[in-house]
Each structure stands twice: as C-alpha cells, then as structure tokens.
Design a protein around this motif. Structure first.
Motif, mmCIF file in Angstrom:
data_model
loop_
_atom_site.group_PDB
_atom_site.id
_atom_site.type_symbol
_atom_site.label_atom_id
_atom_site.label_comp_id
_atom_site.label_asym_id
_atom_site.label_seq_id
_atom_site.Cartn_x
_atom_site.Cartn_y
_atom_site.Cartn_z
ATOM 1 N N ALA A 52 -6.973 -4.291 -3.016
ATOM 2 C CA ALA A 52 -6.764 -4.745 -1.619
ATOM 3 C C ALA A 52 -6.611 -3.449 -0.700
ATOM 4 O O ALA A 52 -6.360 -2.314 -1.225
ATOM 5 N N GLY A 53 -6.039 -3.716 0.374
ATOM 6 C CA GLY A 53 -5.553 -2.664 1.284
ATOM 7 C C GLY A 53 -4.174 -2.043 1.127
ATOM 8 O O GLY A 53 -4.126 -0.829 1.436
ATOM 9 N N SER A 54 -3.570 -2.681 0.311
ATOM 10 C CA SER A 54 -2.273 -1.830 -0.362
ATOM 11 C C SER A 54 -1.799 -2.155 -1.618
ATOM 12 O O SER A 54 -2.625 -3.261 -2.053
ATOM 13 N N PRO A 55 -1.257 -1.248 -2.154
ATOM 14 C CA PRO A 55 -1.041 -1.450 -3.622
ATOM 15 C C PRO A 55 -0.194 -2.918 -4.004
ATOM 16 O O PRO A 55 -0.566 -3.580 -4.827
ATOM 17 N N TYR A 121 6.255 0.806 -10.991
ATOM 18 C CA TYR A 121 5.054 0.686 -9.935
ATOM 19 C C TYR A 121 3.859 1.271 -10.816
ATOM 20 O O TYR A 121 4.260 2.482 -11.188
ATOM 21 N N PRO A 122 2.708 0.763 -10.639
ATOM 22 C CA PRO A 122 1.424 1.338 -11.283
ATOM 23 C C PRO A 122 1.445 2.892 -10.748
ATOM 24 O O PRO A 122 1.238 2.737 -9.535
ATOM 25 N N THR A 123 1.019 3.634 -11.578
ATOM 26 C CA THR A 123 0.652 5.230 -11.001
ATOM 27 C C THR A 123 -0.436 5.689 -11.663
ATOM 28 O O THR A 123 -1.170 5.057 -12.816
ATOM 29 N N GLY A 124 -1.060 6.854 -11.424
ATOM 30 C CA GLY A 124 -2.182 7.572 -12.176
ATOM 31 C C GLY A 124 -3.383 6.668 -11.747
ATOM 32 O O GLY A 124 -3.834 6.281 -10.764
ATOM 33 N N GLU A 125 -3.983 6.491 -13.177
ATOM 34 C CA GLU A 125 -5.343 5.794 -13.304
ATOM 35 C C GLU A 125 -5.076 4.301 -13.065
ATOM 36 O O GLU A 125 -6.099 3.633 -12.988
ATOM 37 N N ASN A 126 -3.786 3.696 -12.840
ATOM 38 C CA ASN A 126 -3.497 2.232 -12.561
ATOM 39 C C ASN A 126 -3.355 2.099 -11.071
ATOM 40 O O ASN A 126 -2.884 0.929 -10.829
ATOM 41 N N ASN A 127 -3.572 3.079 -10.377
ATOM 42 C CA ASN A 127 -3.312 2.962 -8.986
ATOM 43 C C ASN A 127 -4.118 3.965 -7.967
ATOM 44 O O ASN A 127 -3.668 5.129 -7.868
ATOM 45 N N VAL A 128 -5.491 3.548 -7.826
ATOM 46 C CA VAL A 128 -6.499 4.630 -7.507
ATOM 47 C C VAL A 128 -6.919 4.166 -6.053
ATOM 48 O O VAL A 128 -7.016 2.958 -5.683
ATOM 49 N N LYS A 129 -6.997 5.312 -5.081
ATOM 50 C CA LYS A 129 -7.707 5.035 -4.107
ATOM 51 C C LYS A 129 -9.127 4.856 -3.893
ATOM 52 O O LYS A 129 -9.691 5.799 -4.616
ATOM 53 N N THR A 130 -9.706 3.675 -3.517
ATOM 54 C CA THR A 130 -11.065 3.521 -3.162
ATOM 55 C C THR A 130 -11.369 3.332 -1.611
ATOM 56 O O THR A 130 -11.223 2.259 -1.336
ATOM 57 N N GLY A 131 -11.727 4.179 -1.039
ATOM 58 C CA GLY A 131 -12.108 4.229 0.289
ATOM 59 C C GLY A 131 -10.725 4.156 1.070
ATOM 60 O O GLY A 131 -9.580 4.754 0.941
ATOM 61 N N LYS A 132 -10.680 2.888 1.710
ATOM 62 C CA LYS A 132 -9.504 2.447 2.547
ATOM 63 C C LYS A 132 -8.752 1.373 1.653
ATOM 64 O O LYS A 132 -7.842 1.001 2.151
ATOM 65 N N ARG A 133 -9.115 1.424 0.233
ATOM 66 C CA ARG A 133 -8.260 0.189 -0.392
ATOM 67 C C ARG A 133 -7.771 1.011 -1.513
ATOM 68 O O ARG A 133 -8.075 1.845 -2.060
ATOM 69 N N ARG A 134 -6.846 0.097 -2.532
ATOM 70 C CA ARG A 134 -6.146 0.461 -3.558
ATOM 71 C C ARG A 134 -6.799 -0.464 -4.640
ATOM 72 O O ARG A 134 -6.771 -1.509 -4.539
ATOM 73 N N LYS A 135 -7.130 0.292 -5.659
ATOM 74 C CA LYS A 135 -7.423 -0.334 -6.952
ATOM 75 C C LYS A 135 -6.079 -0.067 -7.806
ATOM 76 O O LYS A 135 -5.762 0.620 -8.303
ATOM 77 N N VAL A 136 -5.571 -1.196 -8.142
ATOM 78 C CA VAL A 136 -4.327 -1.461 -9.060
ATOM 79 C C VAL A 136 -4.483 -2.322 -10.462
ATOM 80 O O VAL A 136 -4.837 -3.299 -10.264
#
Length: 164
Positions: A52-55, A121-136
């Motif tokens: 989504a757009g934010s974590p 809060y998820p960090t590292g590989e569990n909170n990745v920026k993908t373009g303008k979105r976040r994959k958590v």
C-alpha cells in the motif's frame, strides 16, 4: 426545538460516518500469505505481506489478505505445518454473498478474526519500498475456527456436523 435536536443528531451521525475507517478490498490480486508454524488449536499462525501507499495501510492489507486467503484460497503448507484448506468451495461464493463479504472486509469486521503478533514495527526485509508504495510483511494469527463459525452462522458454508 425538535428540528434543532434532529439536526444535532444528524450532524453527529454524519461526522461519525466520516471518521469511520474503510478498507479497500478486491478479489483480483493474489494473496501473499504463508504458514509459519503450527498454532494454538482453532488458529493459524501465518506471515502475510501487504502492499500500500504507507506502512500502516500495508499492515492493514496484510491482515485483510490473511483472512481472505483463509476464506477463499487456502494457504500452502510447508515442512513444519500442513496446508490450510479454504473455508469456501470456490471463489464463486464471493459473488453469491458479495454484500456480506464487501461489508465484512471494507468495514473492518475482519479485524475481529486476525491479530498482528509482531513485537515491533516491521523493518528491513519486512518493510520494503517498491516505487511509491511499501511492501510490509507481518506475522498474524487468524482465528480460523471462529471465522468458520461466522460463515456457518451466515449460511455461507455448511456446518461441519451437517455432513454426518
């Protein structure tokens, strides 16, 4: 006086509905959900990914997808835990009961059947920026038996004891 009271009540209702959180839901995307390990009886311990757009919105999406996967697609097993079968026979059940499922997912009722069990809060590989979105990615526990009971009570699936 009655008009003023009516307008006051109407404004309160209108303001509260504006503040009510809604959750986007669609059946078109695939759910990225995997079983982690055997959980307490009646529950499923899963890792779910949301985009989504934010974590924070991605976390909500991951929890929603974990519940949706348990209902519609099931979750593949691994060497630690077996496959989780979907609660409904096929996705056409969604179309048959579209109003129920849209309300259940979009109004946040699904949150009663899933718990985010991350300690932080998820960090590292569990909170990745993908373009303008976040994959958590988060760990969740889905109350699978309670979810089954809800669908049985709503007449969406048959009760387990009805097969005997």
């Amino acid at each position: 006086m009655k008009r003023i009271a009516f307008l006051f009540v109407f404004m309160i209702i209108a303001c509260s509905s504006l503040n009510a959180k809604s959750y986007p839901f669609d059946m078109a995307h695939s759910y990225e959900v995997q079983i982690v390990r055997v959980a307490q009886q009646g529950t499923k311990f899963l890792k779910a990914w949301g985009v989504a757009g934010s974590p924070d919105k991605a976390i909500d999406m991951a929890m929603q997808d974990a519940v949706a996967a348990c209902i519609f697609t099931g979750v593949e097993g691994n060497e630690i835990a077996g496959k989780i079968p979907p609660l409904v026979a096929d996705r056409s059940v969604y179309e048959e009961h579209k109003q129920f499922f849209d309300t259940f997912f979009k109004k946040g009722e699904f949150l009663q059947y899933v718990k985010n069990v991350n300690t932080g809060y998820p960090t590292g590989e569990n909170n990745v920026k993908t373009g303008k979105r976040r994959k958590v990615g988060i760990f969740v526990v889905v109350m699978y038996d309670n979810l089954r009971k809800l669908l049985e009570d709503e007449g969406i699936i048959k009760k387990l004891n009805s097969y005997f």
